[in-house]
Design a protein around this motif. Structure first.
Motif, mmCIF file in Angstrom:
data_model
loop_
_atom_site.group_PDB
_atom_site.id
_atom_site.type_symbol
_atom_site.label_atom_id
_atom_site.label_comp_id
_atom_site.label_asym_id
_atom_site.label_seq_id
_atom_site.Cartn_x
_atom_site.Cartn_y
_atom_site.Cartn_z
ATOM 1 N N PHE A 231 0.828 -1.201 0.000
ATOM 2 C CA PHE A 231 0.000 0.000 0.000
ATOM 3 C C PHE A 231 0.867 1.258 0.000
ATOM 4 O O PHE A 231 0.665 2.176 -0.798
ATOM 5 N N LEU A 232 1.864 1.280 0.875
ATOM 6 C CA LEU A 232 2.741 2.451 0.971
ATOM 7 C C LEU A 232 3.514 2.655 -0.329
ATOM 8 O O LEU A 232 3.619 3.788 -0.830
ATOM 9 N N SER A 233 4.034 1.562 -0.897
ATOM 10 C CA SER A 233 4.788 1.680 -2.159
ATOM 11 C C SER A 233 3.901 2.258 -3.258
ATOM 12 O O SER A 233 4.344 3.103 -4.040
ATOM 13 N N ALA A 234 2.649 1.792 -3.302
ATOM 14 C CA ALA A 234 1.733 2.284 -4.353
ATOM 15 C C ALA A 234 1.458 3.777 -4.182
ATOM 16 O O ALA A 234 1.462 4.530 -5.164
ATOM 17 N N THR A 235 1.251 4.220 -2.929
ATOM 18 C CA THR A 235 0.954 5.645 -2.725
ATOM 19 C C THR A 235 2.158 6.503 -3.144
ATOM 20 O O THR A 235 1.990 7.521 -3.811
ATOM 21 N N LEU A 256 3.112 14.021 3.335
ATOM 22 C CA LEU A 256 2.637 12.635 3.258
ATOM 23 C C LEU A 256 3.620 11.714 2.535
ATOM 24 O O LEU A 256 3.915 10.629 3.027
ATOM 25 N N PRO A 257 4.164 12.125 1.354
ATOM 26 C CA PRO A 257 5.153 11.251 0.715
ATOM 27 C C PRO A 257 6.337 10.950 1.632
ATOM 28 O O PRO A 257 6.823 9.828 1.683
ATOM 29 N N ARG A 258 6.763 11.966 2.410
ATOM 30 C CA ARG A 258 7.898 11.732 3.325
ATOM 31 C C ARG A 258 7.523 10.742 4.414
ATOM 32 O O ARG A 258 8.263 9.803 4.704
ATOM 33 N N LEU A 259 6.354 10.960 5.022
ATOM 34 C CA LEU A 259 5.921 10.059 6.093
ATOM 35 C C LEU A 259 5.764 8.637 5.565
ATOM 36 O O LEU A 259 6.144 7.670 6.223
#
Ligand SMILES: [Fe+2]
Ligand SMILES: [Fe+2]
Length: 283
Positions: A231-235, A256-259
């Motif tokens: 999920f994180l990789s996709a975002t 958000l991308p950093r987090l």
């Protein structure tokens, strides 16, 4: 280019206005879906909240434009108001065409403090869009619906990307104009992101599966056994794709991308079982 300068303002306003797409939802050709695909479309949990959010946004953003003296900023925000109202019309058309079970939301009420509402909405859009880009990519890869449906909706997600890039540049411009230093701007953003997260958390906690969490709670609908790293990789990947379409001189939302990148790195340190936890636990 100096942030907060006239050149900066011209760039973020003109970029926004020039990239506006002319289309009318009422004349769009919606793909024919078979029963399985229709069932999948109907199971997507956020049509209700999307309809009311877009209607409220259309009204509030248009009202915000009326309060702005600068003609370029005013024109850009007015255009965003039109685009948000068009999103609401698009969802209405989708609901009618595919007979989605959505109740008519209450008539939107204009907030008393339009500027604060616009600012809160901007930070919320940064959060929401980040998750929406990822989920859209995951659903597309999983062939959740026919590709024609993704082709139809792809420009709408680019519109949301334009909104958040415009917003981040606008708020930075306004604060620089008011003589606010970088440190203050960072603290101000953190405060607003905190409010946006709080509102999102409230929405997830207080509503049922039919309406809760515009995007963050929906990922599991599209992919079975979705893991947190997936999920994180996709975002992160989908956000990069959308953001790569903008002029390099423009700011883009970064929190958000950093987090998500930090969280993704952290998952590599966790035991395998923890990474297999379902995505709803993280959203
Ligand atoms: Fe929208
Ligand atoms: Fe938007």
């Amino acid at each position: 280019m100096k942030l907060g300068s006239e050149e900066h303002k011209q760039l973020f306003c003109q970029d926004f206005i020039n990239s506006h797409l002319p289309y009318e939802p009422e004349t769009m050709a919606f793909p024919e879906l078979n029963e399985t695909e229709l069932d999948r479309l109907r199971r997507i949990p956020f049509w209700q909240i999307a309809l009311s959010t877009e209607r409220e946004a259309g009204m509030m953003v248009s009202a915000m434009a009326e309060t702005i003296d600068d003609p370029e900023i005013r024109a850009a925000i007015a255009l965003q108001g039109e685009e948000e109202s068009r999103h609401a019309r698009l969802i209405e058309c989708l609901i009618r065409h595919y007979d989605l079970q959505v109740e008519e939301p209450p008539t939107p009420v204009l907030p008393k403090n339009v500027r604060l509402a616009f600012t809160d909405f901007g930070f919320e859009e940064c959060l929401d869009s980040f998750f929406a880009f990822g989920m859209f990519g995951l659903a597309r890869e999983a062939n959740y619906l026919p590709e024609s449906m993704f082709t139809l909706f792809d420009p709408i997600l680019d519109e949301e990307a334009r909104h958040i890039v415009f917003f981040i540049n606008w708020i930075t411009y306004v604060q620089a104009q008011n003589g606010r230093a970088n440190l203050f701007r960072g603290a101000h953003s953190a405060l607003h992101y905190g409010r946006a997260l709080f509102n999102m958390g409230k929405m997830v906690l207080t509503t049922d599966g039919n309406s809760g969490g515009f995007t963050a709670t929906g990922a599991k609908t599209f992919v079975d056994d979705l893991t947190l790293p997936q999920f994180l990789s996709a975002t992160i990947r989908e956000n990069q794709k959308r953001m790569s379409k903008f002029d390099d001189r423009l700011l883009e939302p970064r929190l958000l991308p950093r987090l998500a990148s930090i969280a993704l790195k952290a998952t590599t340190l966790l035991p395998k079982r923890a990474n297999e936890m379902k995505v709803e636990a993280s959203s």
